[in-house]
Scaffold this motif. Structure first.
Motif, PDB file in Angstrom:
ATOM      1  N   LEU A  71      -7.637   2.395  -3.476  1.00  0.00           N
ATOM      2  CA  LEU A  71      -8.390   2.083  -2.266  1.00  0.00           C
ATOM      3  C   LEU A  71      -8.123   3.094  -1.162  1.00  0.00           C
ATOM      4  CD1 LEU A  71      -7.639  -1.751  -2.118  1.00  0.00           C
ATOM      5  CD2 LEU A  71      -9.678  -0.647  -3.085  1.00  0.00           C
ATOM      6  N   ASP A 111     -11.608  -2.438 -10.642  1.00  0.00           N
ATOM      7  CA  ASP A 111     -11.677  -3.095  -9.351  1.00  0.00           C
ATOM      8  C   ASP A 111     -10.993  -2.303  -8.246  1.00  0.00           C
ATOM      9  OD1 ASP A 111     -10.117  -5.780  -7.693  1.00  0.00           O
ATOM     10  OD2 ASP A 111     -12.257  -5.339  -7.567  1.00  0.00           O
ATOM     11  N   ALA A 112      -9.817  -1.768  -8.508  1.00  0.00           N
ATOM     12  CA  ALA A 112      -9.076  -1.134  -7.411  1.00  0.00           C
ATOM     13  C   ALA A 112      -8.108  -0.048  -7.861  1.00  0.00           C
ATOM     14  CB  ALA A 112      -8.298  -2.197  -6.648  1.00  0.00           C
ATOM     15  N   ASP A 158       0.369  -1.383   0.822  1.00  0.00           N
ATOM     16  CA  ASP A 158       0.244  -2.806   1.128  1.00  0.00           C
ATOM     17  C   ASP A 158       1.604  -3.259   1.650  1.00  0.00           C
ATOM     18  OD1 ASP A 158       0.196  -5.564   1.117  1.00  0.00           O
ATOM     19  OD2 ASP A 158      -0.830  -5.753  -0.801  1.00  0.00           O
ATOM     20  N   ALA A 187     -11.154   0.803   2.912  1.00  0.00           N
ATOM     21  CA  ALA A 187     -11.471  -0.209   1.903  1.00  0.00           C
ATOM     22  C   ALA A 187     -10.372  -1.255   1.806  1.00  0.00           C
ATOM     23  CB  ALA A 187     -11.693   0.459   0.550  1.00  0.00           C
ATOM     24  N   ALA A 188      -9.126  -0.825   1.892  1.00  0.00           N
ATOM     25  CA  ALA A 188      -8.009  -1.771   1.836  1.00  0.00           C
ATOM     26  C   ALA A 188      -8.028  -2.711   3.031  1.00  0.00           C
ATOM     27  CB  ALA A 188      -6.688  -1.008   1.769  1.00  0.00           C
ATOM     28  N   THR A 189      -8.309  -2.180   4.194  1.00  0.00           N
ATOM     29  CA  THR A 189      -8.383  -3.014   5.399  1.00  0.00           C
ATOM     30  C   THR A 189      -9.477  -4.056   5.269  1.00  0.00           C
ATOM     31  OG1 THR A 189      -7.534  -1.211   6.778  1.00  0.00           O
ATOM     32  CG2 THR A 189      -8.736  -2.982   7.895  1.00  0.00           C
ATOM     33  N   LYS A 190     -10.630  -3.643   4.734  1.00  0.00           N
ATOM     34  CA  LYS A 190     -11.748  -4.569   4.563  1.00  0.00           C
ATOM     35  C   LYS A 190     -11.432  -5.671   3.559  1.00  0.00           C
ATOM     36  CE  LYS A 190     -15.413  -1.382   5.943  1.00  0.00           C
ATOM     37  NZ  LYS A 190     -16.553  -0.530   5.515  1.00  0.00           N
ATOM     38  N   ARG A 191     -10.474  -5.430   2.673  1.00  0.00           N
ATOM     39  CA  ARG A 191     -10.049  -6.461   1.717  1.00  0.00           C
ATOM     40  C   ARG A 191      -9.001  -7.393   2.312  1.00  0.00           C
ATOM     41  NH1 ARG A 191     -10.185  -4.830  -4.565  1.00  0.00           N
ATOM     42  NH2 ARG A 191     -12.114  -3.612  -4.560  1.00  0.00           N
ATOM     43  N   ILE A 208      -5.998  -6.464   3.355  1.00  0.00           N
ATOM     44  CA  ILE A 208      -4.645  -6.016   3.039  1.00  0.00           C
ATOM     45  C   ILE A 208      -3.947  -5.553   4.326  1.00  0.00           C
ATOM     46  CG2 ILE A 208      -3.331  -4.224   1.812  1.00  0.00           C
ATOM     47  CD1 ILE A 208      -5.500  -4.327  -0.361  1.00  0.00           C
TER      48      ILE A 208
END
Length: 466
Positions: free
Chosen positions: A365, A347-348, A406, A369-373, A375
């Protein structure tokens, strides 16, 4: 008719590992293969491609260090490189791997497998039944885009590129991903004149600076890089060359054309329609690798599209072998995140190395990608060339490092390194991401001096005490 606890379709690295872990846990297992035992990685992907890349990589590394550079007086021996590549594929002879299967107590069934019913697999007219499960570990195959003339031009895919017996004088590579950039690097290093056509840039899905630095590296090697253009027509000429017309009006002529624009699942001829599953699609699975809507069919490795990497497929295979055996034996399952019977890291926390010049090593990530999740992201960058160990490593070291933090939990969720031999930095980053090691604790993981790993200290310095 023969009966086993488990039938595994596909004897590549992934299928072998599913079979092995299930067998170790007490199940009887049949492993079915229509091609070479050992699969894509052993004969047409990881091993031969890295063998093609390694010799020229070592030569360039020597030329980048004063004292060693003066000792390099010749060019790469192409014939020797190809012989060395052949040694890693055992000359495309799978008898050694077939012997391993037999030695592990697994029955090898050669032939094309068709799922003809629930827990039923037919191989060349012989019906095999599974008392507990069937695993599809059939991998993926190269995607040929719908470009006029391409199919008739006898294009190379990754298979032809990694198994070629001679190096063409010129090569056009269509694509901008890992296979495209690695094979452009390899063949330019082996003496071909390479043109790389990449519509959307290089290494999409990585941090943007990775593609930019690899593009710079390819240009320095002499690759003609055409970014932002697409092929509109491909023609195999009467002189047996390939003519590729681009949408900017230009034309590239070469001896061969390599297509590396993506992958498709090998599920079109598995007989999935016989059990109500659409053939030709990626298999949708849960974290125990069980195919949605079934209680007996598992999709492991490339075929489920979670992470198209051999090491990640083998990780899935270990989980699948364990969970199939546990379910068959009525044992308690460990399916919480990071449990023994699930593939959580897909997953990550997927590590990956692209063996270009410079290398790209990443895990977890990207910042995007992290921002889109959702985080709370903080990005920390550092110039790898500014680390003392880098200057010792190479007189012309260029590179970049990034960690993605994070901020709410003060843990690293992604890391990317670009530079010579940065693959050596990757496992430390993988442990930090998977272990969710607090930034405050990482301050006490002291990197040795003077090594490139000192970048960890510099990244943490730049972040500051949490």
């Amino acid at each position: 008719m023969t009966t086993y606890d488990l039938i595994v379709i596909g004897a590549g690295a992934v299928g072998e590992n599913v079979a092995d872990y299930a067998k170790r846990n007490g199940l009887s297992v049949a492993l079915v293969e229509a091609d070479l035992v050992g699969g894509e990685c052993s004969y047409w992907a990881c091993m031969p491609s890295k063998a093609l890349l390694r010799s020229t990589s070592v030569l360039r590394a020597a030329r980048s260090v004063g004292g060693a550079a003066q000792a390099v007086t010749g060019d790469v021996d192409v014939a020797a490189v190809l012989r060395r590549r052949d040694s890693f594929t055992s000359g495309w002879d799978d008898s050694g791997q077939a012997d391993w299967v037999s030695g592990a107590g697994i029955d090898l069934v050669r032939g094309h497998a068709t799922i003809t019913g629930v827990k039923e697999v037919t191989v060349d007219g012989v019906v095999h039944t599974a008392t507990h499960a069937v695993v599809a570990a059939t991998g993926s195959t190269a995607l040929l885009p719908d470009i006029p003339g391409l199919a008739d031009a006898r294009p190379w895919t990754s298979r032809e590129a990694t198994s070629a017996t001679t190096v063409p004088q010129s090569l056009v590579v269509i694509g901008g991903g890992v296979v495209a950039t690695e094979m452009a690097t390899a063949y330019q290093g082996l003496g071909a004149t390479v043109t790389l056509v990449a519509r959307s840039g290089l290494l999409g899905g990585q941090e943007p600076f990775a593609g930019e630095l690899v593009a710079d590296g390819l240009r320095e090697l002499g690759v003609d890089l055409r970014v932002g253009v697409s092929p509109t027509n491909v023609l195999r000429t009467e002189h047996d060359t390939v003519e590729v017309t681009l949408d900017d009006g230009s034309t590239v002529v070469a001896d061969e054309v390599l297509v590396a624009t993506g992958r498709l699942p090998r599920t079109s001829d598995l007989g999935l329609e016989n059990v109500g599953i659409e053939p030709g699609d990626w298999l949708q699975v849960d974290d125990t690798l069980l195919v949605h809507g079934t209680d007996w069919l598992y999709g492991v490795g490339d075929v489920n599209h979670r992470a198209l990497l051999t090491h990640q497929g083998k990780y899935q295979a270990r989980a699948a072998g364990e969970v199939i055996a546990a379910r068959a034996q009525g044992r308690e399952l460990s399916t919480a995140p990071w449990g023994a019977h699930v593939a959580t890291a897909d997953d990550a926390a997927v590590p990956q190395v692209t063996f270009t010049d410079p290398e790209v090593a990443s895990v977890g990530l990207t910042a995007d990608a992290a921002t889109k999740r959702g985080i709370d992201v903080r990005v920390v960058d550092y110039d790898l060339a500014a680390v003392a160990g880098s200057a010792l490593h190479s007189d012309s070291y260029k590179g970049q490092a990034r960690i993605v933090v994070d901020e709410s939990r003060k843990v690293i969720v992604g890391a990317t390194f670009v530079g010579p031999d940065v693959s050596d930095l990757l496992h430390a980053a993988t442990v930090a991401v998977v272990g969710e090691v607090p930034i405050g604790r990482l301050w006490h993981a002291v990197p040795s001096y003077p090594t490139v790993s000192e970048v960890w200290l510099r990244l943490l310095d730049s972040y500051g005490r949490p």
